[in-house]
Design a protein around this motif. Structure first.
Motif, PDB file in Angstrom:
ATOM      1  N   LEU A  28     -10.261  31.548 -10.984  1.00 61.09           N
ATOM      2  CA  LEU A  28     -11.101  30.844 -11.882  1.00 61.09           C
ATOM      3  C   LEU A  28     -11.262  31.207 -13.119  1.00 61.09           C
ATOM      4  CD1 LEU A  28     -13.698  29.815  -8.990  1.00 61.09           C
ATOM      5  CD2 LEU A  28     -11.384  28.644  -9.571  1.00 61.09           C
ATOM      6  N   CYS A  78     -19.839  24.687  -5.690  1.00 57.11           N
ATOM      7  CA  CYS A  78     -21.172  25.634  -5.360  1.00 57.11           C
ATOM      8  C   CYS A  78     -22.453  24.756  -5.100  1.00 57.11           C
ATOM      9  CB  CYS A  78     -21.141  26.495  -6.848  1.00 57.11           C
ATOM     10  SG  CYS A  78     -22.806  27.601  -6.460  1.00 57.11           S
ATOM     11  N   GLY A 105     -15.692  27.487 -12.968  1.00 56.80           N
ATOM     12  CA  GLY A 105     -16.678  28.444 -12.901  1.00 56.80           C
ATOM     13  C   GLY A 105     -17.310  28.428 -11.363  1.00 56.80           C
ATOM     14  N   PHE A 106     -17.845  27.082 -11.198  1.00 56.61           N
ATOM     15  CA  PHE A 106     -18.593  26.828  -9.822  1.00 56.61           C
ATOM     16  C   PHE A 106     -17.428  26.283  -8.588  1.00 56.61           C
ATOM     17  CE2 PHE A 106     -22.267  26.705 -13.077  1.00 56.61           C
ATOM     18  CZ  PHE A 106     -22.904  27.715 -12.258  1.00 56.61           C
ATOM     19  N   GLY A 107     -16.262  26.202  -8.829  1.00 57.68           N
ATOM     20  CA  GLY A 107     -15.460  25.824  -8.031  1.00 57.68           C
ATOM     21  C   GLY A 107     -15.208  24.318  -7.933  1.00 57.68           C
ATOM     22  N   GLY A 159     -25.328  25.980  -5.193  1.00 60.63           N
ATOM     23  CA  GLY A 159     -26.403  26.525  -6.168  1.00 60.63           C
ATOM     24  C   GLY A 159     -25.977  26.333  -7.589  1.00 60.63           C
ATOM     25  N   ARG A 187      -7.464  30.414  -0.597  1.00 55.49           N
ATOM     26  CA  ARG A 187      -7.348  28.942   0.178  1.00 55.49           C
ATOM     27  C   ARG A 187      -6.149  29.551   0.866  1.00 55.49           C
ATOM     28  NH1 ARG A 187     -11.648  28.162  -1.411  1.00 55.49           N
ATOM     29  NH2 ARG A 187     -12.531  26.110  -2.255  1.00 55.49           N
ATOM     30  N   LEU A 237     -29.235  25.680  -9.702  1.00 57.58           N
ATOM     31  CA  LEU A 237     -30.244  26.594  -9.848  1.00 57.58           C
ATOM     32  C   LEU A 237     -29.506  27.670 -10.521  1.00 57.58           C
ATOM     33  CD1 LEU A 237     -32.682  28.308  -8.766  1.00 57.58           C
ATOM     34  CD2 LEU A 237     -31.393  29.224  -6.626  1.00 57.58           C
ATOM     35  N   ALA A 238     -28.386  28.085 -10.551  1.00 60.27           N
ATOM     36  CA  ALA A 238     -27.650  29.220 -11.265  1.00 60.27           C
ATOM     37  C   ALA A 238     -27.445  28.932 -12.635  1.00 60.27           C
ATOM     38  CB  ALA A 238     -26.181  29.059 -11.060  1.00 60.27           C
ATOM     39  N   VAL A 288     -11.246  32.265  -5.918  1.00 59.80           N
ATOM     40  CA  VAL A 288     -11.456  31.829  -4.443  1.00 59.80           C
ATOM     41  C   VAL A 288     -10.191  31.810  -3.838  1.00 59.80           C
ATOM     42  CG1 VAL A 288     -13.457  30.493  -5.030  1.00 59.80           C
ATOM     43  CG2 VAL A 288     -11.248  29.471  -5.207  1.00 59.80           C
ATOM     44  N   ILE A 301     -15.042  19.780  -2.196  1.00 58.80           N
ATOM     45  CA  ILE A 301     -15.907  19.624  -1.280  1.00 58.80           C
ATOM     46  C   ILE A 301     -16.619  21.014  -1.011  1.00 58.80           C
ATOM     47  CG2 ILE A 301     -14.921  18.237   0.310  1.00 58.80           C
ATOM     48  CD1 ILE A 301     -14.028  20.255   1.920  1.00 58.80           C
ATOM     49  N   HIS A 302     -16.128  22.255  -1.721  1.00 59.26           N
ATOM     50  CA  HIS A 302     -16.673  23.505  -1.679  1.00 59.26           C
ATOM     51  C   HIS A 302     -17.239  23.668  -3.064  1.00 59.26           C
ATOM     52  CE1 HIS A 302     -15.668  24.475   2.501  1.00 59.26           C
ATOM     53  NE2 HIS A 302     -14.340  24.328   2.058  1.00 59.26           N
TER      54      HIS A 302
END
Ligand code: HEM
Length: 126
Positions: A27, A62, A54-56, A64, A4, A67-68, A2, A59-60
């Motif tokens: 990541l 993931c 892996g999902f960050g 999903g 920034r 669901l993932a 990711v 505030i950002h």
């Protein structure tokens, strides 16, 4: 990975980052940090550590992720149940040339005759 842009000047591990600098956070690499994880390169479904990124994070994080996780659980269980003796056919994996989404270019596998198992909901599914 990711990306920034730094909001303010800071220093990390001896490296000075200036406000406005672009920072790319790997990541996948962090998830294989041997100071954080035991045998980080080993695929281990029973890991107790849950501090992977892996999902960050923040505030950002993931939206999903739940669901993932559900999709991955269903997909991996189905794969392992339906294709007995699943093994890698190749000696070395050829990686795709993409640093954002890391993965193999192709994955040749061997397995015994597929089982005719019932799906999670009692009927066959692909
Ligand atoms: C294994 C599958 C997935 C992985 C590894 C993953 C990974 C990530 C990561 C690392 C971020 C943070 C990005 C950043 O901080 O710049 C993110 C954000 C996000 N993900 Fe996922 N994701 C997955 C599946 C999904 C799914 C299935 C959905 C939707 C159905 C989804 C929706 C989103 C959304 C909307 C964001 C942005 C959140 C925000 O910026 O506030 N992701 N994801």
């Amino acid at each position: 990975m990711v990306s920034r842009w730094a909001y303010s000047d800071f220093e990390i591990d001896g490296k000075v980052i200036k406000r406005g600098d672009s920072v790319n956070l790997m990541l996948g690499s962090a998830n294989r940090d041997q100071e954080q994880f035991v045998n980080p390169d080993e695929l281990n479904f029973q890991r107790e550590e849950s501090k992977h990124c892996g999902f960050g994070s923040g505030i950002h994080f993931c939206l999903g992720a739940t669901l993932a996780r559900a999709e991955a659980t269903i997909a991996l269980n189905t794969l392992i149940n339906r294709l007995p003796n699943l093994n890698l056919k190749e000696d070395a994996i050829e990686w795709a040339d993409n640093i954002v989404f890391h993965g193999p270019k192709h994955l040749h596998l061997t397995f015994s005759s597929p089982r005719d198992v019932k799906g999670l909901w009692g009927h066959d599914h692909v």
